[in-house]
Design an enzyme around this catalytic site. Structure first.
Site, PDB file in Angstrom:
ATOM      1  N   GLU A  71       0.813  -1.224   0.000  1.00  0.00           N
ATOM      2  CA  GLU A  71       0.000   0.000   0.000  1.00  0.00           C
ATOM      3  C   GLU A  71       0.845   1.272   0.000  1.00  0.00           C
ATOM      4  O   GLU A  71       0.495   2.250  -0.644  1.00  0.00           O
ATOM      5  CB  GLU A  71      -0.924  -0.021   1.225  1.00  0.00           C
ATOM      6  CG  GLU A  71      -2.035   0.998   1.156  1.00  0.00           C
ATOM      7  CD  GLU A  71      -3.081   0.768   2.240  1.00  0.00           C
ATOM      8  OE1 GLU A  71      -3.614  -0.353   2.326  1.00  0.00           O
ATOM      9  OE2 GLU A  71      -3.336   1.705   3.013  1.00  0.00           O
ATOM     10  N   ASP A  72       1.939   1.266   0.719  1.00  0.00           N
ATOM     11  CA  ASP A  72       2.656   2.523   0.956  1.00  0.00           C
ATOM     12  C   ASP A  72       4.067   2.595   0.373  1.00  0.00           C
ATOM     13  O   ASP A  72       4.754   3.593   0.566  1.00  0.00           O
ATOM     14  CB  ASP A  72       2.727   2.806   2.463  1.00  0.00           C
ATOM     15  CG  ASP A  72       1.357   3.134   3.044  1.00  0.00           C
ATOM     16  OD1 ASP A  72       0.498   3.609   2.277  1.00  0.00           O
ATOM     17  OD2 ASP A  72       1.146   2.909   4.242  1.00  0.00           O
TER      18      ASP A  72
END
Ligand code: ZN
Length: 190
Positions: A71-72
């Site tokens: 996600e990051d």
């Protein structure tokens, strides 16, 4: 504490995951006043599952350490599968938001999808929410007004409602974190 030999294979597997995650998150900081290194967060999530939840399943602990890499960071699912196997890749994918969607929709989907997650993914997700609720309580992003912090706690409670029932101690720790957060935020406002 002494006398129990560590299982070297399991320890190595966890340290490899930790090294991988630390490298992937190396340039990221939390948006709090201290600008804490991002890696503190996934370490806390895995620590909660191990110490409080008594979880010893290695892929679950590895996925906890790696849970925000897709996600990051630039990490791909394929990369996780190559380095850590299909179980870990699937668990991380289960707790990853679709970043193509608008933020409000992603938040709504977390509530809707929580009950559909696998048991192991639910545990990772609750520990993630415990860590985030603590951060929003004690060291929030500097630009967050009071109301946004309160709204975050309400939303986290809704997500966790769909995750409960896998581990009594972890569930109780969430309730405690939420209660503390609400008490501190109410005090700030009075
Ligand atoms: Zn997280």
């Amino acid at each position: 504490m002494d006398g129990t030999p560590l299982d070297g294979t399991h320890l190595t597997a966890l340290l490899v995951a930790l090294h991988f995650a630390a490298d992937k998150h190396r340039d990221q900081r939390r948006k709090n006043r201290e600008a804490s290194p991002y890696i503190n967060h996934p370490i806390e999530v895995a620590e909660i599952l191990s110490r409080v939840g008594g979880i010893t399943d290695v892929p679950t602990l590895q996925a906890a350490i790696l849970h925000d890499t897709i996600e990051d960071t630039q990490t791909t699912a394929g990369e996780l599968e190559t380095c850590f196997g299909a179980k870990v890749r699937r668990l991380v994918e289960e707790v990853t938001d679709d970043k193509q969607l608008p933020k409000a929709e992603r938040k709504r989907l977390q509530i809707v999808n929580a009950p559909l997650l696998s048991r192991k993914a639910k545990l990772i997700k609750i520990a993630d929410k415990i860590s985030n609720v603590r951060d929003v309580t004690h060291s929030p992003p500097t630009h967050w007004p009071h109301q946004r912090r309160c709204e975050y706690l309400d939303w986290a409670e809704q997500v966790v409602a769909g995750l409960r029932g896998e581990n009594t101690a972890v569930d109780a720790l969430f309730d405690q974190a939420l209660q503390t957060g609400r008490a501190i935020l109410a005090n700030l406002h009075s």
